[in-house]
Write an enzyme that holds these catalytic residues in place. Sequence first.
Site, PDB file in Angstrom:
ATOM      1  N   GLY A   8       0.774  -1.232   0.000  1.00 44.78           N
ATOM      2  CA  GLY A   8       0.000   0.000   0.000  1.00 44.78           C
ATOM      3  C   GLY A   8       0.805   1.281   0.000  1.00 44.78           C
ATOM      4  CB  SER A  56       1.727  -7.950  -7.418  1.00 39.69           C
ATOM      5  OG  SER A  56       2.721  -8.915  -7.687  1.00 39.69           O
ATOM      6  CE  LYS A  60       4.601  -7.194 -11.742  1.00 36.76           C
ATOM      7  NZ  LYS A  60       4.047  -6.920 -10.390  1.00 36.76           N
ATOM      8  N   PRO A 106      -1.541  -3.907 -16.704  1.00 41.47           N
ATOM      9  CG  PRO A 106      -0.563  -2.794 -14.879  1.00 41.47           C
ATOM     10  CD  PRO A 106      -1.222  -4.092 -15.277  1.00 41.47           C
ATOM     11  CG  LEU A 128       6.547   2.179 -18.129  1.00 40.02           C
ATOM     12  CD1 LEU A 128       7.360   1.334 -17.155  1.00 40.02           C
ATOM     13  CD2 LEU A 128       7.451   2.918 -19.101  1.00 40.02           C
TER      14      LEU A 128
END
Length: 359
Positions: free
Chosen positions: A60, A132, A216, A239, A241
Site C-alpha cells: 500500500g 504485487s 508477473k 497494465p 508501463l
Amino acid sequence: MGIGRTQDEVNERREFEDFKQTLIALAAHERSKENGEFNGLSPHTVDFDLENKLVCVTSGVSFLGLALVKRLLLHGYSVRILVDNQEDVAKLREMEISGEMKNKISVVMAKPTETEGLMEAFEGCHGVFHTSALADPAGISGYSKSMAEIEAKASENVMKACARTTSVRNCVLTSSLLACIWRDSSQHHLPTLVNHDCWSDESICIDKKLWYALGKLKAEKVAWKIAEEMGLKLTTICPGLITGPEFSNRNPTPTIAYLKGAQEMYANGLLATVDVSRLAEAHVCVFEAMNKTAFGRYICFDQVIDRQDKAEKLASDMGAPANKICGNPLNFIPTCFELSNKKLKTLMSTTPIICYGQC
C-alpha cells in the site's frame, strides 16, 4: 556533520508527503459531508453502503498502492493498508492522520510469505487489491531472476489467504501487460491482435531473461489456479508501463525492469504506458463491477509508444537515451501487432463513477 539522504529516501518522503496532503484534503471533504455540503459528489445516486465497506491494499505504500488508496478513499471506501515491514508502519502512523479520516484508513503489517498473517490482515475486509509491488532486495538489477519466484509465491499466499478469509468476497490482482505480449512471433499462425486472451510464453521470458515479465506471468497464472481451485472471485488487470509525475524516480524498480526488451516491444507495436491515476481508477471500476459484469483479465493502457517522438518523450521523462527504447535490436525482424484494451474501455464507459471530491 549530518548524513545526507539517499535519493530513494527523498523520493519516499515525497510519496508520504503527497499522501498526507491527500488525507488532509479528504478530511476536509468529510467535514463538508457532515455539514450537508455535497458539491463534490457526482450526479449519480450514491450507494452509501460503500462507506461501510472495508478493503485491503497490499504494498500500500508503493507508487501504485498509494494512488489506489487515494482513489478508494475518494470512492468512499475504508482502506486497510498492508505493508511488510515495521518501518513503513511507523512512517504511515507518524503522518498524524486527521481525526475525520481515522475511521477510514488503517495500517497493518504482514509478510507475503506467511499465509496465516495475511489472513489476519484481511479479516473483516470485503475485498483485497493485491498490487504485487515487489522490489529486488539487492537494489541493483531492478528485478532479479529469484524475484520471479518470490512474486509467484507471494501471489499464491495472498490468493490462499483471500480464499480462506470468510469476509473477503472479491480480489483484484495487478499483473502486467508483459504477461500477455512475450510470445513466439516466428509462429505464422500467431494472431496480430493482442488482447486479454493472450498469454506470454514462459520459455520466451526465460530465454530472453525477462525476469519481470516472467514474475508477473507466473504470479498471475498461480493466482488463477488458486482462485479456480478454492472458489475465489478474482479479476486481474494487466497494465502497461506505469507512468505519472516523476515515475522513474518514484517507481524505479518496476520501471527499469519493465523496459528490458523495450526496443523489441517498440518495434512490434507492443510498448504501452498508463498513468498511475487512470490505472487506480480502473482497479476500482473493475472491483465495483465484479458482482455484475466484470470478469477475467483486463488490459490497461492509455498510450501506445508507436512513434519516434513518443519514444523520445518517454526516454526524456526517464532521463535515458532514446535509443534505449527505439533503437534497433540485433538480429530482430519486427512483426506488427495491435494492442487492444477494448474490454476495459467498454466496462469503464458503462460504469457510473461515484466519488467524493476530484475523481
